[in-house]
Design a protein around this motif. Structure first.
Motif, mmCIF file in Angstrom:
data_model
loop_
_atom_site.group_PDB
_atom_site.id
_atom_site.type_symbol
_atom_site.label_atom_id
_atom_site.label_comp_id
_atom_site.label_asym_id
_atom_site.label_seq_id
_atom_site.Cartn_x
_atom_site.Cartn_y
_atom_site.Cartn_z
ATOM 1 N N GLU A 120 -4.210 -4.277 1.503
ATOM 2 C CA GLU A 120 -4.145 -3.416 2.310
ATOM 3 C C GLU A 120 -2.803 -3.281 3.096
ATOM 4 O O GLU A 120 -2.184 -2.173 3.591
ATOM 5 N N LEU A 121 -2.347 -4.411 3.586
ATOM 6 C CA LEU A 121 -1.003 -4.652 4.437
ATOM 7 C C LEU A 121 -0.026 -4.013 3.647
ATOM 8 O O LEU A 121 0.967 -3.152 4.093
ATOM 9 N N SER A 122 0.194 -4.433 2.102
ATOM 10 C CA SER A 122 1.301 -3.763 1.419
ATOM 11 C C SER A 122 1.080 -2.231 1.285
ATOM 12 O O SER A 122 2.114 -1.525 1.404
ATOM 13 N N ALA A 123 -0.242 -1.885 1.252
ATOM 14 C CA ALA A 123 -0.317 -0.335 1.011
ATOM 15 C C ALA A 123 0.150 0.363 2.275
ATOM 16 O O ALA A 123 0.641 1.274 2.414
ATOM 17 N N ARG A 124 -0.217 -0.215 3.578
ATOM 18 C CA ARG A 124 0.084 0.326 4.768
ATOM 19 C C ARG A 124 1.824 0.457 5.085
ATOM 20 O O ARG A 124 2.317 1.409 5.443
ATOM 21 N N CYS A 125 2.321 -0.569 4.685
ATOM 22 C CA CYS A 125 3.703 -0.723 4.690
ATOM 23 C C CYS A 125 4.316 0.614 3.833
ATOM 24 O O CYS A 125 5.527 1.244 4.202
ATOM 25 N N TRP A 126 3.893 0.685 2.560
ATOM 26 C CA TRP A 126 4.380 1.723 2.018
ATOM 27 C C TRP A 126 4.116 3.103 2.512
ATOM 28 O O TRP A 126 4.993 3.944 2.313
ATOM 29 N N LYS A 127 2.829 3.246 2.780
ATOM 30 C CA LYS A 127 2.426 4.407 3.561
ATOM 31 C C LYS A 127 3.387 4.953 4.650
ATOM 32 O O LYS A 127 3.855 6.026 4.839
ATOM 33 N N TYR A 128 3.743 3.851 5.492
ATOM 34 C CA TYR A 128 4.608 4.272 6.824
ATOM 35 C C TYR A 128 6.018 4.288 6.770
ATOM 36 O O TYR A 128 6.878 4.503 7.395
ATOM 37 N N THR A 129 6.414 3.203 5.658
ATOM 38 C CA THR A 129 8.029 3.363 5.610
ATOM 39 C C THR A 129 8.766 3.684 4.009
ATOM 40 O O THR A 129 9.967 3.573 4.076
ATOM 41 N N SER A 130 7.682 3.645 3.164
ATOM 42 C CA SER A 130 8.393 3.916 1.790
ATOM 43 C C SER A 130 9.021 2.828 1.343
ATOM 44 O O SER A 130 9.850 3.055 0.392
ATOM 45 N N ILE A 131 8.702 1.571 1.828
ATOM 46 C CA ILE A 131 9.448 0.406 1.220
ATOM 47 C C ILE A 131 8.278 -0.507 0.508
ATOM 48 O O ILE A 131 7.318 -0.698 0.986
ATOM 49 N N PRO A 132 8.547 -0.600 -0.756
ATOM 50 C CA PRO A 132 7.609 -1.620 -1.474
ATOM 51 C C PRO A 132 7.493 -2.893 -0.798
ATOM 52 O O PRO A 132 8.326 -3.604 -0.603
ATOM 53 N N VAL A 133 6.348 -3.708 -0.428
ATOM 54 C CA VAL A 133 6.490 -4.964 -0.009
ATOM 55 C C VAL A 133 5.194 -5.850 -0.605
ATOM 56 O O VAL A 133 4.253 -5.227 -0.744
ATOM 57 N N SER A 134 5.759 -7.012 -0.955
ATOM 58 C CA SER A 134 4.837 -7.839 -1.511
ATOM 59 C C SER A 134 4.220 -8.879 -0.571
ATOM 60 O O SER A 134 4.953 -9.622 0.063
ATOM 61 N N VAL A 135 2.985 -9.029 -0.508
ATOM 62 C CA VAL A 135 2.225 -9.957 0.762
ATOM 63 C C VAL A 135 1.567 -11.036 -0.106
ATOM 64 O O VAL A 135 0.534 -10.817 -0.982
ATOM 65 N N GLY A 136 1.898 -12.227 0.124
ATOM 66 C CA GLY A 136 1.292 -13.348 -0.639
ATOM 67 C C GLY A 136 0.656 -14.229 0.612
ATOM 68 O O GLY A 136 1.091 -14.314 1.625
ATOM 69 N N VAL A 137 -0.585 -14.745 0.353
ATOM 70 C CA VAL A 137 -1.243 -15.383 1.285
ATOM 71 C C VAL A 137 -1.566 -16.760 0.885
ATOM 72 O O VAL A 137 -2.200 -16.885 -0.469
ATOM 73 N N ALA A 138 -1.481 -17.729 1.452
ATOM 74 C CA ALA A 138 -1.886 -19.234 1.019
ATOM 75 C C ALA A 138 -1.800 -20.222 1.898
ATOM 76 O O ALA A 138 -1.555 -20.008 3.272
ATOM 77 N N PRO A 139 -2.205 -21.439 1.739
ATOM 78 C CA PRO A 139 -2.382 -22.542 2.944
ATOM 79 C C PRO A 139 -1.158 -22.925 3.429
ATOM 80 O O PRO A 139 -1.033 -23.535 4.560
ATOM 81 N N THR A 140 0.103 -22.811 2.820
ATOM 82 C CA THR A 140 1.525 -23.035 3.419
ATOM 83 C C THR A 140 2.360 -22.082 3.199
ATOM 84 O O THR A 140 2.231 -21.134 2.362
#
Length: 418
Positions: A120-140
């Motif tokens: 959802e965060l990636s989609a939101r960045c795209w919607k508001y800025t037109s920049i494709p953003v990759s969001v990775g989530v992990a323990p470190t």
DNA sequence: TCTGGGGTCCTAGGACCC
DNA sequence: TCTGGGGTCCTAGGACCC
């Protein structure tokens, strides 16, 4: 958990925001002076254009395939970066801006559906800025970086990847080249190859003592992080810089001392402005200049000259005068200088500074007012609007033959919609 | 013809102290 | 032959990042 939000092919993506006709086409952005390719769209990467390739060496590929070429436009990239940061800050309480195109997000203590959050965060960045953003989530942080790279490789992840189960992490690390791990640099690759380490997973299997001996503390931290133990701090406070450097290569060789001094004066002016912007004083200044190392036939030289300010200073005129004096001292006749720069260091917060009891405090106050007035004018009307005579026209000798408009930071460059 | 710019952290070794 | 022991501070250079 930590997230890493990484803008894909950032500079190239920025150029495409206002040029949608370039979507799906190869785009590259050049370094200063139109030297090397420093950003490439996926299509440009597919053509075999590498990070850092000099433009003159890829001219053929560029012309045959109609690659769109841009000079760097940092006013645009900086502004787009701020827009992405705004979207990120609205999503989580704590953001660490790591570079112009990357930010870590602190997700500790949050009990969310992280896979959904990332997408959802990636989609939101795209919607508001037109920049494709990759969001990775992990323990470190180190694992989050790897997770974000997975998003770029696998479009089906829709820009978000949550990687936390030990079995999943092992599977990913087994297929992840060790040289692509954050914190493993070029110089470590031969050592790792000697030990038969090829994947990130192989690295995690090394003995702790071997890691400490061969890669010291930074390598040990990376090793821990890959094993799921966080040991790189999350830093959401923006720290003051410890040194500030402004340097440029020139479009042509400079063999005239006064021309070189004019350029150096402009570098010093820019460095001093950054110094005042963070409310610091500098105690040291260094000027360097050197010839073109790629010109084998030409005589080569490298010169540097240091100046100290025992009382510390952030004064425009004092810093420029010192830099110009240093430049005259290091200059040697008979050489064509290709690049020069100014580094100011030993920076201290102005409020902590113990001043000189015998200094002329009235003169200092006058200078401070003058600096503030110049900064205000230049902030309102553009850098270099008010400058010292020795700065000449205020221009750096630089090639920028493919510059895009300052779409978001100059009224005169606003895009027209009909 | 033409090859970017700006940072940080860590460590070993030197210089110095008693 | 044999040359103390323990510490701090500073710096240059290496390695890494984008």
């Amino acid at each position: 958990m930590f997230a890493l939000a990484d803008c894909n092919n950032f500079f190239a993506s920025c150029e495409r925001v206002f040029r949608p006709d370039l979507n799906g086409k190869p785009v590259i952005v050049l370094s200063n002076n139109d030297g090397c390719a420093v950003a490439r769209s996926n299509e440009a990467k597919a053509l075999g254009i590498k990070m850092g390739d000099p433009l003159f060496k890829i001219r053929d590929i560029v012309e045959r395939n109609g690659v769109a070429v841009f000079s760097s436009n940092f006013a645009l990239y900086g502004d787009m970066s701020r827009r992405v940061q705004t979207v990120l800050r609205e999503a989580v309480p704590s953001v660490e801006v790591y570079s112009i195109d990357e930010a870590f997000l602190d997700l500790r203590g949050l009990d969310w559906d992280f896979d959904r959050f990332a997408k959802e965060l990636s989609a939101r960045c795209w919607k508001y800025t037109s920049i494709p953003v990759s969001v990775g989530v992990a323990p470190t942080k180190t694992l989050a970086k790897i997770a974000s790279k997975l998003c770029k490789k696998y479009p089906k992840l829709k820009g978000g990847c949550y990687m936390h189960k030990p079995a999943d992490i092992e599977k990913v690390l087994r297929n992840f080249p060790v040289e692509d791990v954050w914190g493993i640099g070029r110089r470590s690759i031969p050592k790792l190859a000697d030990m038969g380490v090829r994947s990130a997973w192989d690295f995690t299997r090394l003995h702790e003592n071997a890691v400490r001996r061969l890669f010291a503390l930074p390598g040990f931290r990376t090793w821990q992080e890959l094993r799921g133990i966080p040991c790189i701090e999350f830093e959401d406070q923006l720290e003051d810089k410890q040194s500030i450097c402004v340097s440029r290569s020139f479009a042509h060789d400079v063999s005239d001392v006064s021309q070189l001094c004019t350029q150096v004066a402009n570098f010093a002016s820019s460095a001093a402005g950054k110094l005042r912007a963070q409310n610091s004083l500098c105690l040291e200044l260094m000027v360097f200049a050197f010839t073109n190392r790629f010109k084998d036939a030409a005589p080569q030289t490298y010169g540097s000259q240091m100046v100290t300010f025992p009382d510390g200073t952030d004064d425009q005129r004092a810093i420029i005068a010192a830099a110009v004096q240093a430049c005259r001292e290091l200059w040697r006749p008979g050489f064509g200088y290709k690049k020069a720069g100014v580094v100011i260091s030993r920076l201290e917060p102005a409020r902590d500074h113990v001043g000189n009891l015998f200094a002329d405090s009235q003169a200092a106050a006058r200078n401070a007012r003058l600096n503030a007035a110049m900064d205000t004018l230049n902030a309102s009307f553009g850098p270099g609007t008010v400058r010292l005579g020795i700065q000449g026209s205020g221009e750096i000798f630089m090639s920028r033959d493919h510059q895009s408009p300052h779409y978001t930071t100059l009224w005169s460059d606003l895009p027209t919609v009909r």
